[in-house]
Write a protein that holds these residues in place. Structure first.
Motif, short mmCIF file in Angstrom:
data_model
loop_
_atom_site.label_atom_id
_atom_site.label_comp_id
_atom_site.label_asym_id
_atom_site.label_seq_id
_atom_site.Cartn_x
_atom_site.Cartn_y
_atom_site.Cartn_z
N ASP A 224 31.81 42.52 38.78
CA ASP A 224 31.01 42.22 39.76
C ASP A 224 30.76 41.01 40.70
O ASP A 224 30.84 40.98 41.51
CB ASP A 224 29.34 42.46 39.36
N TYR A 225 30.53 39.98 39.69
CA TYR A 225 30.09 39.16 41.01
C TYR A 225 31.50 38.31 41.68
O TYR A 225 31.56 37.72 42.32
CB TYR A 225 30.22 37.36 39.64
N ILE A 226 32.39 38.69 40.87
CA ILE A 226 34.03 38.10 42.17
C ILE A 226 33.74 39.12 43.45
O ILE A 226 33.60 39.47 44.68
CB ILE A 226 35.19 38.89 40.97
N ARG A 227 33.40 40.31 43.03
CA ARG A 227 32.88 41.57 44.40
C ARG A 227 31.90 40.91 45.38
O ARG A 227 32.23 40.70 46.54
CB ARG A 227 32.86 42.80 44.14
N THR A 228 30.97 40.62 44.53
CA THR A 228 29.47 39.42 45.35
C THR A 228 30.21 38.57 45.88
O THR A 228 29.51 38.67 46.91
CB THR A 228 28.93 39.66 44.60
N ALA A 229 30.86 37.42 45.65
CA ALA A 229 31.73 36.43 45.99
C ALA A 229 32.53 36.65 46.97
O ALA A 229 32.37 36.86 48.18
CB ALA A 229 32.67 35.77 45.11
N ARG A 230 33.28 38.12 46.18
CA ARG A 230 34.34 38.13 48.33
C ARG A 230 33.21 39.08 49.28
O ARG A 230 33.16 38.42 50.36
CB ARG A 230 34.94 39.75 47.22
N ALA A 231 32.17 39.87 48.55
CA ALA A 231 31.27 40.88 49.87
C ALA A 231 30.42 38.78 50.40
O ALA A 231 30.36 39.33 51.99
CB ALA A 231 30.47 41.06 49.71
N LYS A 232 30.64 37.54 50.07
CA LYS A 232 29.90 37.51 50.42
C LYS A 232 30.70 36.48 51.46
O LYS A 232 30.34 34.57 52.35
CB LYS A 232 28.94 36.08 49.48
N GLY A 233 32.06 36.42 51.76
CA GLY A 233 33.11 35.30 52.67
C GLY A 233 34.01 34.86 51.69
O GLY A 233 34.12 33.71 52.80
N VAL A 234 33.54 34.15 50.63
CA VAL A 234 34.60 32.98 49.68
C VAL A 234 35.93 33.42 49.58
O VAL A 234 36.28 34.52 50.08
CB VAL A 234 33.62 33.65 48.17
N GLY A 235 36.51 32.56 49.84
CA GLY A 235 37.66 32.65 51.06
C GLY A 235 38.64 33.18 49.29
O GLY A 235 38.44 32.82 48.29
N PRO A 236 40.68 33.64 49.49
CA PRO A 236 40.71 34.15 48.06
C PRO A 236 40.79 32.95 46.80
O PRO A 236 40.80 33.48 45.72
CB PRO A 236 41.71 34.68 48.45
N ARG A 237 41.27 31.86 47.51
CA ARG A 237 41.66 30.40 46.83
C ARG A 237 40.04 30.10 45.70
O ARG A 237 40.33 29.86 44.71
CB ARG A 237 42.27 28.95 47.73
N ALA A 238 39.14 30.43 46.42
CA ALA A 238 38.10 29.45 46.17
C ALA A 238 37.38 30.49 44.93
O ALA A 238 37.32 29.88 43.54
CB ALA A 238 36.94 29.79 47.19
N ILE A 240 39.61 32.46 42.59
CA ILE A 240 40.72 32.63 41.77
C ILE A 240 40.09 31.30 41.01
O ILE A 240 39.61 31.03 39.68
CB ILE A 240 41.97 32.38 42.56
N TYR A 241 39.76 30.27 41.98
CA TYR A 241 39.62 28.51 41.06
C TYR A 241 38.65 28.69 40.69
O TYR A 241 38.49 28.21 39.72
CB TYR A 241 39.67 27.35 41.69
N LYS A 242 37.48 28.77 41.28
CA LYS A 242 36.19 28.49 40.82
C LYS A 242 35.25 29.72 40.73
O LYS A 242 34.45 29.49 39.31
CB LYS A 242 35.23 28.08 42.42
N HIS A 243 35.51 31.12 40.27
CA HIS A 243 34.57 31.65 39.92
C HIS A 243 35.23 32.79 38.75
O HIS A 243 34.95 32.93 38.02
CB HIS A 243 34.59 33.13 41.18
N ALA A 244 36.71 32.70 39.63
CA ALA A 244 37.47 33.68 38.08
C ALA A 244 37.92 32.74 37.01
O ALA A 244 38.09 32.58 35.36
CB ALA A 244 39.38 34.20 39.01
N PHE A 245 38.79 31.67 37.38
CA PHE A 245 39.43 30.83 36.34
C PHE A 245 38.57 29.81 35.29
O PHE A 245 38.75 30.17 34.16
CB PHE A 245 40.06 29.70 36.96
N ARG A 246 37.14 29.55 36.20
CA ARG A 246 36.33 29.01 35.11
C ARG A 246 35.40 29.83 34.33
O ARG A 246 35.21 29.40 32.74
CB ARG A 246 35.01 28.72 36.15
N ASN A 247 36.73 31.12 34.51
CA ASN A 247 35.44 32.91 33.61
C ASN A 247 36.35 32.86 32.69
O ASN A 247 36.30 32.85 31.31
CB ASN A 247 34.66 33.30 33.86
N THR A 248 37.44 32.24 32.67
CA THR A 248 38.61 32.23 31.77
C THR A 248 38.91 30.60 30.60
O THR A 248 39.58 31.69 29.96
CB THR A 248 40.08 32.70 32.35
N LEU A 249 38.03 30.16 31.40
CA LEU A 249 37.88 29.11 30.40
C LEU A 249 38.66 28.76 29.16
O LEU A 249 38.47 28.59 27.62
CB LEU A 249 38.05 27.21 30.56
#
Lengths: 327, 361
Positions: A224-238, A240-249
């Motif tokens: 859900d938080y990825i969808r939220t980030a996308r809804a708030k207009g975060v770019g696809p690059r950010a 992947i790097y900031k929101h998604a990748f950090r959580n796969t660490l």
């Protein structure tokens, strides 16, 4: 946390005792002893005198049944004495391990670092370009690499780079004229010898890690938080790097902990194929020569590392993920 | 029937649904076809390549000399008495009335075919001369044995090693995992410790020690060894599934009806746990084939004569300078087989895992 750690360490010690007991029983049950191994038969100068054999047998409990001898070995280990190698001029096992460790680390550390450095961008790229033609191609290729046995890959590489192109040496770690070379030529020589083993070691890990990262990323990007980030207009690059990748660490850190023993033991077969003078080769030679103390010393080291890796992975898990606590 | 009514009739069961999802994965289906073809080749190996007739008539009776390739004792004593010495083509002429149906390819995995043995076929070349040719499709080895025949008969080793060793591993793993997961408490603690110890024992030491203990290693020994060392993953997964499933209502219902624990575990719970457990078994088959060929390659495999892909690779490694065909073909066979089993395992995983079901497209 402390009580958890103490309990885990207690379990680890019991496991270690069981493993070493089992392996000791197995290797003592193998026919032949270090004193009667083929090396000694072929080369009389390496043969031990009967008095020396009796002395060694007494010293290391080889004249006793294996379960008694095991306790002699363990008592020595507790006193930080891994014993001496019977087939290598009575050299201490600890010295032998220290002597062989750099060669193994040169292979395994290089390839582990390479695998991580390459797999993270590949995994992220595969997530960003999911289900496009290039991504499907790369992912399928990596999957095929994952199924390619290392010994087959080693032979194919040798066929290509040694027989066909004659660019790289077939096996070994140094050329015969190594001592006479200049420093730069020595480095080049080592590099040439290490290229194929490192490539074989790397591709297996690379295929596994990049698939692992991609699978975890795919799970995270549905949150859900990825969808939220996308809804708030975060770019696809950010995203992947900031929101998604950090959580796969978190799983990635666990994987790193579990790959720790692989640093030393991962290359047993590859070292044998490329005649690389590391610890894996030592292990193989020691089994062939029934060199009990060397086998036991290496088994102990591999087991300690495996258990330490598991423990480290669990500890790191709690460090990177505040939701995880141990009691 | 009003619009929106649910169509009546058989609703597809779990396995039929899983099969439907599995069938949608093209690569997994290709892999399944490959494994089926390989199994067929393995079963029919003596009909494909051999120097013994599949069926022949000799002195008025019908014989099946090709059965020799399955079991050495199945050769009829009459052929030993008449001094055939494995040369059926020439010796059958002793009886002018005889006839024979021959395998597709007149080549033998255990010996070199000599000149004049088969009409129009020269003797096998050997050493570096044994390049792939019209008579030896994949070349010959150092002694002049045909590589194609060795690989066809080696498929028997690969296929049987995978199935038998994982059969053993599955039996041990499912039993121990079921006991640990179902009973919990001290049974679980004890069995989990055992699983952990077996997982930590370096399997290479275990395998090499067991191989060293045997005088003459056969493929059955290797299968038993691989089976006895590779059950931990299956046991852990079975344990987890049983821990989850024993809380379900159907278990309570079975208990209330007076079913014994053994019946609950192995008929009611296992039936529901089988799908996820099949996944590590499939990956395990790939692993077992890898281990067998790796051991044969390193010289710790079954004692000769044993047509194994790994043995061919080992011969190729000794002659790497001039006999590339001993490396390329068996290597590709091992790779493709391992790949096929991995693809089937992955297909199975995605077809049976309910968490991945929504994502299937």
């Amino acid at each position: 946390m402390t009580s958890y750690l103490i309990r885990r360490l207690g379990i680890a010690v019991v496991t270690l005792v069981l493993i070493t007991f089992l392996v000791y029983g197995l290797i003592r049950a193998m026919p032949g002893t270090p004193a009667t191994n083929q090396m000694a038969v072929m080369d009389p100068s390496k043969q031990l005198t009967p008095e020396a054999i009796a002395r060694i047998n007494r010293l290391y409990g080889l004249d006793k049944p294996w379960y008694t001898a095991y306790f002699v070995w363990m008592t020595n280990v507790v006193q930080a004495d891994l014993g001496v190698s019977f087939t290598r001029n009575m050299r201490p096992v600890a010295d032998l391990i220290v002597e062989r460790a750099p060669a193994t680390l040169m292979l395994s550390a290089t390839s582990l670092v390479l695998a991580y450095v390459l797999s993270i961008p590949i995994g992220l790229w595969a997530t960003a370009k999911a289900n496009t033609l290039p991504e499907r191609t790369v992912s399928t290729a990596l999957y095929m690499l994952y199924s390619l046995p290392a010994f087959v890959a080693a032979l194919y590489l040798q066929l290509l780079f040694y027989v066909k192109l004659d660019w790289l040496p077939l096996y070994g770690m140094r050329s015969d004229n190594y001592p006479s070379l200049s420093a730069a030529a020595r480095a080049l020589d080592l590099l040439k010898h290490a290229a194929m083993p490192v490539a074989c070691f790397t591709y297996v890990n690379l295929a596994y890690y990049s698939r692992f990262i991609r699978a975890n990323m795919q799970e995270v990007v549905r949150q859900d938080y990825i969808r939220t980030a996308r809804a708030k207009g975060v770019g696809p690059r950010a995203i992947i790097y900031k929101h998604a990748f950090r959580n796969t660490l978190i799983p990635l850190v666990t994987l790193m902990g579990l790959s720790l023993p692989g640093l030393f033991s991962g290359a047993v077969i590859l070292e044998q194929i490329f005649q690389w003078p590391g610890m894996g080769r030592l292990y193989f030679e020691a089994i062939g020569q029934r060199d009990y103390n060397v086998i036991m010393g290496l088994t102990l080291m591999f087991s300690v590392l495996t258990l330490a890796g598991q423990l480290l992975a669990d500890m790191l898990y709690a460090v990177v993920d505040p939701r995880v606590t141990y009691s | 029937m009003a619009a929106g009514d649910v169509p009546l009739g058989d609703s597809p069961g779990f396995w039929r649904q899983a099969w439907r999802r599995f069938r949608q994965r093209k690569l997994a289906m290709i892999a399944l076809a490959f494994v089926a073809a390989l199994t067929l080749v393995a079963i029919c190996a003596p009909l494909i390549a051999g120097t013994r007739p599949i069926v022949c008539q000799y002195k008025g009776r019908i014989y099946f000399p090709a059965l020799y390739y399955y079991n050495r004792n199945w050769e009829n004593p009459i052929f030993a008495k008449d001094r055939f010495r494995s040369r059926y083509a020439e010796n059958l002429k002793k009886d002018p009335q005889s006839w024979a149906a021959w395998p597709l390819v007149y080549q033998d995995p255990y010996r070199r075919v000599r000149a004049e043995e088969w009409p129009g076929q020269p003797g096998n070349p050997y050493g570096a001369e044994g390049k792939p040719s019209r008579h030896n499709w994949l070349g010959t080895n150092q002694q002049g044995f045909d590589v194609f025949a060795s690989m066809v008969h080696g498929a028997q080793t690969a296929v049987s090693v995978g199935f038998v060793s994982m059969g053993i591993a599955a039996t041990i793993g499912i039993t121990l995992g079921a006991l640990a997961g179902y009973y919990g408490r001290w049974v679980d603690v004890l069995l989990s410790r055992i699983i952990e110890v077996v997982m930590c024992v370096p399997s290479l030491v275990l395998i090499l020690a067991l191989v060293a203990l045997l005088d003459r290693v056969t493929n059955f020994h290797l299968m038993a060894i691989v089976g006895l060392t590779h059950w931990t993953g299956i046991a852990r997964l079975t344990r987890a599934e049983f821990m989850k499933l024993k809380q379900m209502e159907f278990v309570a219902a079975a208990k209330a009806m007076g079913a014994r624990p053994g019946r609950i575990m192995f008929t009611h719970v296992l039936r529901n746990a089988l799908a996820p457990v099949l996944v590590p078994i499939t990956f395990g088959i790939a692993d077992a084939i890898l281990i067998e060929s790796g051991l044969s390659y390193l010289g710790f495999g079954a004692s000769p004569p044993n047509p194994s892909w790994g043995t061919l690779l080992a011969a190729g490694r000794r002659n790497i300078e001039d006999m590339w065909w001993l490396i390329v073909f068996p290597g590709a066979a091992i790779f493709l087989t391992v790949l096929a089993y991995n693809l089937i395992g992955e297909g199975l995983q995605e077809a049976t895992d309910p968490r991945l079901r929504q994502d299937a497209h």
